[in-house]
Scaffold this motif. Structure first.
Motif, short mmCIF file in Angstrom:
data_model
loop_
_atom_site.label_atom_id
_atom_site.label_comp_id
_atom_site.label_asym_id
_atom_site.label_seq_id
_atom_site.Cartn_x
_atom_site.Cartn_y
_atom_site.Cartn_z
N UNK A 126 0.83 -1.20 0.00
CA UNK A 126 0.00 0.00 0.00
C UNK A 126 0.86 1.24 0.00
N UNK A 127 0.53 2.17 0.91
CA UNK A 127 1.30 3.42 1.02
C UNK A 127 2.23 3.40 2.23
N UNK A 128 2.58 2.19 2.70
CA UNK A 128 3.36 2.09 3.95
C UNK A 128 4.83 2.44 3.78
N UNK A 129 5.31 2.47 2.55
CA UNK A 129 6.70 2.82 2.26
C UNK A 129 6.72 3.86 1.14
N UNK A 130 7.79 4.67 1.05
CA UNK A 130 7.88 5.60 -0.08
C UNK A 130 7.78 4.84 -1.40
N UNK A 131 7.18 5.49 -2.41
CA UNK A 131 6.92 4.76 -3.66
C UNK A 131 8.17 4.17 -4.32
N UNK A 132 9.38 4.80 -4.20
CA UNK A 132 10.54 4.15 -4.83
C UNK A 132 10.81 2.76 -4.25
N UNK A 133 10.51 2.57 -2.96
CA UNK A 133 10.71 1.25 -2.35
C UNK A 133 9.69 0.24 -2.87
N UNK A 134 8.45 0.70 -3.05
CA UNK A 134 7.42 -0.18 -3.62
C UNK A 134 7.81 -0.57 -5.04
N UNK A 135 8.28 0.40 -5.81
CA UNK A 135 8.70 0.14 -7.19
C UNK A 135 9.82 -0.90 -7.22
N UNK A 136 10.79 -0.75 -6.31
CA UNK A 136 11.94 -1.65 -6.27
C UNK A 136 11.53 -3.07 -5.88
N UNK A 137 10.49 -3.20 -5.05
CA UNK A 137 10.03 -4.53 -4.63
C UNK A 137 9.66 -5.39 -5.83
N UNK A 138 9.07 -4.76 -6.84
CA UNK A 138 8.64 -5.52 -8.02
C UNK A 138 9.64 -5.45 -9.17
N UNK A 139 10.19 -4.26 -9.41
CA UNK A 139 11.01 -4.08 -10.62
C UNK A 139 12.51 -4.14 -10.35
N UNK A 140 12.91 -3.96 -9.08
CA UNK A 140 14.34 -3.87 -8.78
C UNK A 140 14.91 -2.49 -9.06
N UNK A 141 14.06 -1.56 -9.50
CA UNK A 141 14.50 -0.19 -9.83
C UNK A 141 13.88 0.80 -8.86
N UNK A 142 14.64 1.82 -8.47
CA UNK A 142 14.13 2.78 -7.48
C UNK A 142 13.72 4.11 -8.10
#
Length: 470
Positions: free
Chosen positions: A425-441
């Motif tokens: 959800x919104x529990x982490x800054x969006x770059x961390x969410x992006x990295x979780x799936x794509x590996x890119x920040x």
């Protein structure tokens, strides 16, 4: 403002037209005089909105300042885990990555319009007339595919016709969308979804048919609301809207303040990412809509259709809020609202109105999100993120072919990583969410270029000798 917009009507050839009527004419008519009359007719309904918008902007700024922001634009830009001004620079950076491709598409489409209508209607150089592109706001150009389609290359199937031939109805459309998400490991939709969603237009009352997704109780009461038609557009829309529902359910166990997307662009991009797979001939073959996916000879028509909607949208997705940021900051005063709007439309989209605009025109008000006060940059971001998600997912499944043919249907391992991002959800800054799936920040629009590379190369050849740009 909302009610003035939603009840807007105008007269054309002795008939009273609504926005829906006007949109149908812009999509289907190839008579430039009629297109101009209908375009100007709809834009005339926005004039009365302007005085209210001036008051609204002042009140909105007052509220933003009370919250410690310099204006409403800064408040909106603060929702992206970075300094508001840094976010503005970030969107500029992303636009610069895709701008050359947009200019290539613009150049080709302008030449085709010139071939069809002649210099008196559309010159071969300079901006494109905004009413000729098949959409009231020229934000998607797919409706004029018949005018700009590549010569000598055609699609061997029509998704509209396939769905009808295979006996699809609105429920089967939604079940097919659910099946996609199930195929990547997500739990089926709850029984309440089927009992409580509005999937077809009710016969006993007036409703807003604009497709939307709802989470009623912040837990499991997820629903969609749409007047589903059996066609290719709604086939895509179903996959998109369900993306909101699966995202909402994935973050249901987060604390209340984190029950949202990593940013508002993520919420739009989730279903769009699935939609990219859903439109591929690969997926249509996987679910039995076609027997055999066509060969590479149909890649250019397929990519052209995608670009007319996805790429044509990008500058519009950026400029709507650019205009509002300038209004909220005081850089643009009410006397110059319309002039500033067209300055930005020329700068980003390379478009001009079909004729001189009246001094009292308020053309921004003819787009729902302005009187409805819905931020718009989220849609620009979603059009970048969806391709970044798609490229990462296709790499994860070991796809070796062109990106535009990759379908992630049935890929459960990829689905686990995808769901891990959704559950945050919104529990982490969006770059961390992006990295979780794509590996890119960082957001990266190079995925858009990768996806459309064959079309961009083809357009470059077609545009040889043309005076591109405006």
């Amino acid at each position: 403002m909302d009610s003035t917009y939603s009840s807007g009507k105008f007269q054309h050839k002795g008939k009273t037209l609504t926005l829906n009527d006007a949109e149908d004419i812009l999509a289907d008519s190839r008579d430039p005089a009629e297109l101009r009359a209908v375009w100007e007719g709809w834009h005339s309904i926005a004039k009365p909105i302007k005085p209210d918008y001036v008051k609204f902007a002042a009140l909105s700024n007052e509220g933003a300042r009370g919250l410690g922001f310099k204006d409403t634009g800064a408040l909106w830009r603060s929702n992206y885990d970075m300094d508001p001004d840094a976010f503005a620079a970030e969107t500029d950076r992303l636009w610069k990555q895709v701008e050359p491709f947009y200019k290539n598409l613009h150049c080709y489409v302008r030449a085709q319009l010139n071939d069809k209508y002649g210099d008196a209607v559309q010159k071969r150089t300079g901006p494109i007339r905004a009413d000729l592109l098949g959409n009231m706001w020229a934000q998607q150009w797919g409706n004029i595919y018949d005018v700009v389609q590549p010569k000598g290359a055609a699609s061997s199937y029509s998704l509209d016709k396939l769905l009808v031939a295979k006996g699809y109805d609105p429920i089967k459309m939604v079940k097919t969308g659910e099946n996609f998400y199930s195929s990547v490991g997500m739990s089926p939709l709850p029984e309440t979804f089927w009992a409580r969603s509005m999937i077809t237009r009710p016969r006993d009352r007036e409703v807003v048919c604009h497709a939307s997704a709802w989470n009623i109780d912040d837990r499991d009461d997820i629903r969609i609301k749409m007047c589903t038609k059996v066609n290719g557009e709604d086939f895509y829309t179903v996959h998109h809207e369900l993306g909101h529902n699966y995202y909402q359910r994935a973050y249901k166990d987060q604390p209340f303040l984190f029950k949202n997307g990593a940013n508002d662009g993520f919420h739009e991009a989730i279903g769009d990412f699935v939609g990219l797979s859903a439109l591929t001939p690969t997926y249509l073959q996987q679910i039995g809509l076609i027997d055999q996916a066509p060969g590479a000879e149909e890649d250019i028509p397929f990519l052209m259709k995608m670009a007319l909607d996805k790429i044509a949208f990008l500058p519009f997705g950026l400029m709507v809020d650019r205009w509002r940021w300038e209004v909220f900051s005081g850089e643009v005063t009410p006397d110059h609202y319309n002039e500033a709007w067209w300055k930005l439309r020329l700068k980003y989209q390379g478009l001009a109105p079909p004729g001189d605009r009246a001094v009292d025109a308020f053309d921004p008000g003819a787009k729902y999100h302005v009187p409805g006060n819905t931020p718009y940059t989220r849609y620009f971001l979603a059009h970048i993120y969806q391709f970044q998600f798609h490229r990462a997912a296709c790499q994860q499944i070991g796809w070796k072919g062109p990106l535009h043919r990759c379908s992630v249907y049935g890929e459960k391992e990829m689905g686990q990583k995808f769901n891990a991002m959704l559950e945050m959800g919104a529990s982490k800054p969006w770059p961390e969410a992006l990295a979780t799936f794509t590996g890119e920040k960082t957001a990266d629009a190079s995925a858009v270029a990768d996806y459309f590379q064959p079309l961009n190369a083809w357009l470059t050849v077609q545009n040889k000798g043309e005076n591109c740009g405006w």
